[in-house]
Design a protein around this motif. Structure first.
Motif, PDB file in Angstrom:
ATOM      1  N   ASP A 114     105.503 -52.779   8.507  1.00 30.76           N
ATOM      2  CA  ASP A 114     106.769 -53.142   9.152  1.00 30.76           C
ATOM      3  C   ASP A 114     106.719 -54.578   9.664  1.00 30.76           C
ATOM      4  O   ASP A 114     105.649 -55.103   9.990  1.00 30.76           O
ATOM      5  N   SER A 115     107.875 -55.202   9.761  1.00 26.27           N
ATOM      6  CA  SER A 115     107.969 -56.571  10.257  1.00 26.27           C
ATOM      7  C   SER A 115     108.294 -56.595  11.743  1.00 26.27           C
ATOM      8  O   SER A 115     109.082 -55.774  12.229  1.00 26.27           O
ATOM      9  N   VAL A 116     107.672 -57.530  12.440  1.00 26.06           N
ATOM     10  CA  VAL A 116     108.012 -57.829  13.827  1.00 26.06           C
ATOM     11  C   VAL A 116     108.369 -59.306  13.858  1.00 26.06           C
ATOM     12  O   VAL A 116     107.504 -60.174  13.677  1.00 26.06           O
ATOM     13  N   ASN A 125     107.302 -67.922   8.296  1.00 23.76           N
ATOM     14  CA  ASN A 125     106.347 -68.447   9.273  1.00 23.76           C
ATOM     15  C   ASN A 125     106.524 -67.848  10.660  1.00 23.76           C
ATOM     16  O   ASN A 125     105.652 -67.990  11.515  1.00 23.76           O
ATOM     17  N   ALA A 126     107.642 -67.187  10.881  1.00 26.57           N
ATOM     18  CA  ALA A 126     107.905 -66.593  12.196  1.00 26.57           C
ATOM     19  C   ALA A 126     108.041 -65.083  12.093  1.00 26.57           C
ATOM     20  O   ALA A 126     108.758 -64.455  12.859  1.00 26.57           O
ATOM     21  N   ARG A 127     107.300 -64.505  11.137  1.00 25.59           N
ATOM     22  CA  ARG A 127     107.289 -63.056  10.979  1.00 25.59           C
ATOM     23  C   ARG A 127     105.860 -62.548  11.080  1.00 25.59           C
ATOM     24  O   ARG A 127     104.938 -63.151  10.552  1.00 25.59           O
ATOM     25  N   GLN A 128     105.686 -61.455  11.796  1.00 25.13           N
ATOM     26  CA  GLN A 128     104.402 -60.766  11.854  1.00 25.13           C
ATOM     27  C   GLN A 128     104.545 -59.407  11.172  1.00 25.13           C
ATOM     28  O   GLN A 128     105.625 -58.825  11.160  1.00 25.13           O
ATOM     29  N   VAL A 129     103.444 -58.940  10.616  1.00 31.54           N
ATOM     30  CA  VAL A 129     103.437 -57.650   9.921  1.00 31.54           C
ATOM     31  C   VAL A 129     102.503 -56.699  10.662  1.00 31.54           C
ATOM     32  O   VAL A 129     101.420 -57.101  11.105  1.00 31.54           O
ATOM     33  N   VAL A 130     102.908 -55.451  10.789  1.00 25.32           N
ATOM     34  CA  VAL A 130     102.059 -54.444  11.412  1.00 25.32           C
ATOM     35  C   VAL A 130     100.899 -54.134  10.469  1.00 25.32           C
ATOM     36  O   VAL A 130     101.098 -53.608   9.377  1.00 25.32           O
ATOM     37  N   ALA A 131      99.690 -54.484  10.909  1.00 23.52           N
ATOM     38  CA  ALA A 131      98.501 -54.252  10.087  1.00 23.52           C
ATOM     39  C   ALA A 131      97.804 -52.947  10.446  1.00 23.52           C
ATOM     40  O   ALA A 131      97.302 -52.233   9.575  1.00 23.52           O
ATOM     41  N   PHE A 132      97.741 -52.650  11.740  1.00 22.43           N
ATOM     42  CA  PHE A 132      97.164 -51.405  12.237  1.00 22.43           C
ATOM     43  C   PHE A 132      98.042 -50.901  13.369  1.00 22.43           C
ATOM     44  O   PHE A 132      98.490 -51.689  14.202  1.00 22.43           O
ATOM     45  N   ALA A 143     100.101 -62.425  10.162  1.00 17.99           N
ATOM     46  CA  ALA A 143     101.058 -63.119   9.311  1.00 17.99           C
ATOM     47  C   ALA A 143     101.138 -62.435   7.946  1.00 17.99           C
ATOM     48  O   ALA A 143     100.165 -61.804   7.501  1.00 17.99           O
ATOM     49  N   PRO A 144     102.265 -62.551   7.245  1.00 15.64           N
ATOM     50  CA  PRO A 144     102.409 -61.899   5.936  1.00 15.64           C
ATOM     51  C   PRO A 144     101.302 -62.246   4.945  1.00 15.64           C
ATOM     52  O   PRO A 144     100.805 -61.362   4.235  1.00 15.64           O
ATOM     53  N   ARG A 145     100.900 -63.503   4.884  1.00 16.72           N
ATOM     54  CA  ARG A 145      99.847 -63.885   3.946  1.00 16.72           C
ATOM     55  C   ARG A 145      98.527 -63.225   4.306  1.00 16.72           C
ATOM     56  O   ARG A 145      97.752 -62.830   3.421  1.00 16.72           O
ATOM     57  N   ASP A 146      98.248 -63.116   5.595  1.00 20.89           N
ATOM     58  CA  ASP A 146      97.025 -62.443   6.016  1.00 20.89           C
ATOM     59  C   ASP A 146      97.087 -60.952   5.703  1.00 20.89           C
ATOM     60  O   ASP A 146      96.073 -60.339   5.344  1.00 20.89           O
ATOM     61  N   PHE A 147      98.259 -60.374   5.830  1.00 14.29           N
ATOM     62  CA  PHE A 147      98.412 -58.958   5.489  1.00 14.29           C
ATOM     63  C   PHE A 147      98.108 -58.745   4.010  1.00 14.29           C
ATOM     64  O   PHE A 147      97.461 -57.757   3.633  1.00 14.29           O
ATOM     65  N   GLU A 148      98.552 -59.668   3.179  1.00 16.34           N
ATOM     66  CA  GLU A 148      98.263 -59.576   1.746  1.00 16.34           C
ATOM     67  C   GLU A 148      96.765 -59.721   1.492  1.00 16.34           C
ATOM     68  O   GLU A 148      96.194 -59.007   0.653  1.00 16.34           O
ATOM     69  N   ARG A 149      96.121 -60.646   2.219  1.00 17.33           N
ATOM     70  CA  ARG A 149      94.667 -60.809   2.076  1.00 17.33           C
ATOM     71  C   ARG A 149      93.936 -59.522   2.489  1.00 17.33           C
ATOM     72  O   ARG A 149      92.985 -59.111   1.831  1.00 17.33           O
ATOM     73  N   MET A 150      94.374 -58.936   3.583  1.00 19.14           N
ATOM     74  CA  MET A 150      93.756 -57.704   4.048  1.00 19.14           C
ATOM     75  C   MET A 150      93.851 -56.610   2.995  1.00 19.14           C
ATOM     76  O   MET A 150      92.881 -55.868   2.754  1.00 19.14           O
ATOM     77  N   GLN A 151      95.003 -56.508   2.355  1.00 19.83           N
ATOM     78  CA  GLN A 151      95.188 -55.478   1.335  1.00 19.83           C
ATOM     79  C   GLN A 151      94.290 -55.711   0.123  1.00 19.83           C
ATOM     80  O   GLN A 151      93.960 -54.760  -0.594  1.00 19.83           O
TER      81      GLN A 151
END
Length: 207
Positions: A114-116, A125-132, A143-151
């Motif tokens: 989900d986006s925050v 650049n001003a969107r955060q993603v729920v990772a956990f 950040a979205p790019r980090d969420f993609e890296r995590m996946q």
């Protein structure tokens, strides 16, 4: 020699201010309200950030059960309950923040992915993603790019985590920021003011 003295005095002042900031002010901001064991604790999401990444760990005690604090935390976001901080400052930088003073059931359901939003007008650049996320326990954003890296199983450049710990019938709110702009003085000072304001806003609403 006389012409050099003002320049030398200015240089010494800069060195002195820098030393004061690095030696006292920054450590105080980075660990505001947190006990030593909270600063050194390994929290969900920490394993994704490379060792040595700059991070802040701040904390305060809230006289309310975790489920009550969580209800307020779960609805953060520009297009949701706001961030319970200084909305007039957030609006100055372009965020359309309206802090909620009641619990909204339609904002309580949070899931991974989900986006925050921090400020929609600035795009990704001003969107955060729920990772956990674990109800009544923790919420970790990145950040979205980090969420993609995590996946992909890669390390991430930064994250922003909120952790609720029970202590003698009260709730300990621990907020940790890792990487990203952390470590840059221009960001650290402004973020400190806003984050502490947010933590206090959460506390005041939950209590």
């Amino acid at each position: 020699m006389g012409k050099q003295r003002p320049w030398l005095a200015g240089l010494m002042a800069v060195i002195g201010i820098t030393a004061l900031y690095r030696g006292r002010i920054r450590p105080w901001m980075y660990t505001w309200g947190a006990a030593d064991e909270e600063v050194t604790a390994v929290l969900p999401g920490d394993e994704l950030v490379p060792p040595g990444t700059p991070r802040t760990t701040r904390a305060l005690t809230i006289d309310a059960p975790r489920r009550t604090v969580w209800a307020w935390l779960a609805q953060i976001g520009e297009d949701r309950g706001g961030f319970y901080s200084y909305s007039w400052l957030e609006r100055i930088v372009g965020a359309r923040i309206h802090n909620a003073n009641t619990i909204h059931q339609e904002w309580q359901d949070l899931n991974v992915g989900d986006s925050v939003w921090l400020a929609r007008r600035y795009g990704e650049n001003a969107r955060q993603v729920v990772a956990f996320v674990q109800q009544d326990s923790y919420l970790v954003l990145m950040a979205p790019r980090d969420f993609e890296r995590m996946q992909r199983g890669e390390t991430v450049s930064g994250m922003w985590g909120f952790y609720l710990r029970r202590r003698a019938g009260w709730t300990r709110l621990v907020v940790r920021g890792s990487g990203g702009a952390v470590g840059h003085a221009w960001f650290d000072a402004a973020h400190f003011v806003m984050e502490v304001g947010m933590m206090r806003g959460l506390r005041d609403r939950a209590e």
